[in-house]
Design a protein around this motif. Structure first.
Motif, PDB file in Angstrom:
ATOM      1  N   UNK A 186       7.914  -3.100  -8.044  1.00 41.70           N
ATOM      2  CA  UNK A 186       8.338  -4.339  -7.490  1.00 41.70           C
ATOM      3  C   UNK A 186       8.335  -5.702  -8.395  1.00 41.70           C
ATOM      4  N   UNK A 187       9.591  -6.294  -8.437  1.00 42.51           N
ATOM      5  CA  UNK A 187       9.945  -7.289  -9.202  1.00 42.51           C
ATOM      6  C   UNK A 187      10.036  -8.702  -8.227  1.00 42.51           C
ATOM      7  N   UNK A 188       9.431  -9.705  -8.862  1.00 38.76           N
ATOM      8  CA  UNK A 188       9.700 -10.948  -8.209  1.00 38.76           C
ATOM      9  C   UNK A 188      10.357 -11.633  -9.120  1.00 38.76           C
ATOM     10  N   UNK A 189      11.516 -12.569  -8.916  1.00 39.12           N
ATOM     11  CA  UNK A 189      12.253 -13.416  -9.600  1.00 39.12           C
ATOM     12  C   UNK A 189      11.892 -14.890  -9.195  1.00 39.12           C
ATOM     13  N   UNK A 190      11.495 -15.863 -10.106  1.00 45.79           N
ATOM     14  CA  UNK A 190      11.293 -17.210  -9.917  1.00 45.79           C
ATOM     15  C   UNK A 190      10.032 -17.142  -8.766  1.00 45.79           C
ATOM     16  N   UNK A 191       8.756 -16.633  -9.301  1.00 45.39           N
ATOM     17  CA  UNK A 191       7.610 -16.481  -8.463  1.00 45.39           C
ATOM     18  C   UNK A 191       6.994 -17.636  -7.907  1.00 45.39           C
ATOM     19  N   UNK A 214       4.312 -19.961  -7.044  1.00 43.02           N
ATOM     20  CA  UNK A 214       2.915 -19.804  -6.831  1.00 43.02           C
ATOM     21  C   UNK A 214       2.223 -18.324  -6.501  1.00 43.02           C
ATOM     22  N   UNK A 215       3.414 -17.548  -6.369  1.00 38.08           N
ATOM     23  CA  UNK A 215       3.079 -16.126  -6.308  1.00 38.08           C
ATOM     24  C   UNK A 215       2.936 -15.286  -4.987  1.00 38.08           C
ATOM     25  N   UNK A 216       3.185 -16.460  -3.771  1.00 33.69           N
ATOM     26  CA  UNK A 216       2.844 -15.854  -2.524  1.00 33.69           C
ATOM     27  C   UNK A 216       3.631 -14.441  -2.242  1.00 33.69           C
ATOM     28  N   UNK A 217       4.742 -14.359  -2.463  1.00 33.13           N
ATOM     29  CA  UNK A 217       5.566 -12.975  -1.905  1.00 33.13           C
ATOM     30  C   UNK A 217       4.989 -11.902  -3.017  1.00 33.13           C
ATOM     31  N   UNK A 218       4.849 -11.986  -4.156  1.00 32.09           N
ATOM     32  CA  UNK A 218       4.099 -11.032  -4.957  1.00 32.09           C
ATOM     33  C   UNK A 218       2.663 -10.538  -4.479  1.00 32.09           C
ATOM     34  N   UNK A 219       2.075 -11.562  -4.026  1.00 25.63           N
ATOM     35  CA  UNK A 219       0.751 -11.122  -3.588  1.00 25.63           C
ATOM     36  C   UNK A 219       0.855 -10.281  -2.326  1.00 25.63           C
ATOM     37  N   UNK A 220       1.954 -10.724  -1.452  1.00 25.47           N
ATOM     38  CA  UNK A 220       2.166  -9.825  -0.336  1.00 25.47           C
ATOM     39  C   UNK A 220       2.760  -8.391  -0.622  1.00 25.47           C
ATOM     40  N   UNK A 221       3.338  -8.428  -1.675  1.00 23.33           N
ATOM     41  CA  UNK A 221       4.053  -7.236  -2.119  1.00 23.33           C
ATOM     42  C   UNK A 221       2.635  -6.330  -2.687  1.00 23.33           C
ATOM     43  N   UNK A 222       1.944  -6.832  -3.222  1.00 25.64           N
ATOM     44  CA  UNK A 222       0.734  -6.041  -3.557  1.00 25.64           C
ATOM     45  C   UNK A 222      -0.181  -5.621  -2.679  1.00 25.64           C
ATOM     46  N   UNK A 223      -0.284  -6.445  -1.695  1.00 32.17           N
ATOM     47  CA  UNK A 223      -1.039  -5.995  -0.619  1.00 32.17           C
ATOM     48  C   UNK A 223      -0.382  -4.862   0.234  1.00 32.17           C
ATOM     49  N   UNK A 224       0.824  -4.964  -0.006  1.00 36.10           N
ATOM     50  CA  UNK A 224       1.603  -3.721   0.846  1.00 36.10           C
ATOM     51  C   UNK A 224       1.530  -2.489  -0.150  1.00 36.10           C
ATOM     52  N   UNK A 225       1.043  -2.526  -1.257  1.00 37.65           N
ATOM     53  CA  UNK A 225       1.080  -1.462  -1.818  1.00 37.65           C
ATOM     54  C   UNK A 225       2.048  -1.249  -3.021  1.00 37.65           C
ATOM     55  N   UNK A 226       2.615  -2.176  -3.426  1.00 40.61           N
ATOM     56  CA  UNK A 226       3.632  -2.417  -4.534  1.00 40.61           C
ATOM     57  C   UNK A 226       3.091  -2.509  -5.811  1.00 40.61           C
ATOM     58  N   UNK A 227       3.651  -2.303  -6.792  1.00 34.94           N
ATOM     59  CA  UNK A 227       2.985  -2.488  -8.248  1.00 34.94           C
ATOM     60  C   UNK A 227       4.040  -3.360  -8.764  1.00 34.94           C
ATOM     61  N   UNK A 228       3.647  -4.745  -9.095  1.00 39.96           N
ATOM     62  CA  UNK A 228       4.163  -5.966  -8.879  1.00 39.96           C
ATOM     63  C   UNK A 228       4.206  -6.689 -10.389  1.00 39.96           C
TER      64      UNK A 228
END
Length: 208
Positions: free
Chosen positions: A70-75, A77-91
């Protein structure tokens, strides 16, 4: 930490039954400088927890990523990336602001999740293009200016193949019209609105 300033504010966001605690600068305007005005890309948009980030994070958190790259563009403060990691993604969380990626990494650690971070300007995206194709690419409130639409339209096809998916959350900014028009013929698109933040739409994209 330096990026968040001397007296950061904590915001608590409920995601899939869990409270995520996000620190942000108390006064984003205090981060402005002469250099920031000379280099528009470094205006501190990242320092706010925007509704689009909340909506995107909520939708991502409801998805089982099961190790998806999983890649976040324009992260920011990181909230969507944290959500993706909690959902099991490698972020991998990216932004063109070093302060943003520092803040995102700090917020991830505060919530006990592991993400990778990197400073990646869209004008020099080699660090993420060379790791493509990504399974899942996400971004919240990326279209502040019309030029951002063209940059994003050029970048996205280099990041995913037909199996990958892109989710872009936008609150109806004017530059989004140019972005959505540019998708025609190349991308399949489904739109998901949010009841709590009705102005925000998550555009779910796959290469046609």
């Amino acid at each position: 930490m330096r990026a968040l300033g001397p007296d950061p504010v904590e915001e608590i966001v409920g995601l899939d039954g869990r409270d995520v605690r996000v620190l942000r600068p108390r006064d984003g305007e205090s981060l402005l400088s002469e250099e920031a005005f000379e280099h528009e890309e470094f205006l501190p948009y990242w320092a706010e927890l925007w509704p689009s980030a909340r909506v995107l994070a909520a939708q991502v958190a409801a998805r089982a990523l099961r190790g998806a790259r999983t890649l976040e563009l324009g992260c920011g403060l990181g909230l969507p990336s944290i959500a993706a990691a909690l959902a099991g993604g490698r972020v991998l969380a990216t932004d063109w602001s070093p302060d943003a990626v520092e803040a995102a990494a700090h917020n991830a650690r505060r919530n006990g999740v592991e993400i990778e971070v990197a400073v990646v300007p869209w004008q020099r995206p080699e660090a993420i293009v060379e790791r493509a194709p990504w399974d899942f690419v996400i971004g919240a409130d990326l279209l502040y200016e019309r030029r951002n639409a063209g940059q994003l339209l050029e970048l996205l096809p280099r990041l995913v193949d037909q199996r990958g998916e892109v989710w872009i959350a936008d609150p109806g900014r004017r530059a989004a019209d140019a972005f959505l028009a540019g998708l025609a013929g190349r991308w399949e698109r489904r739109d998901q609105r949010d009841a709590e933040h009705p102005s925000v739409t998550v555009h779910r994209l796959r290469l046609a």
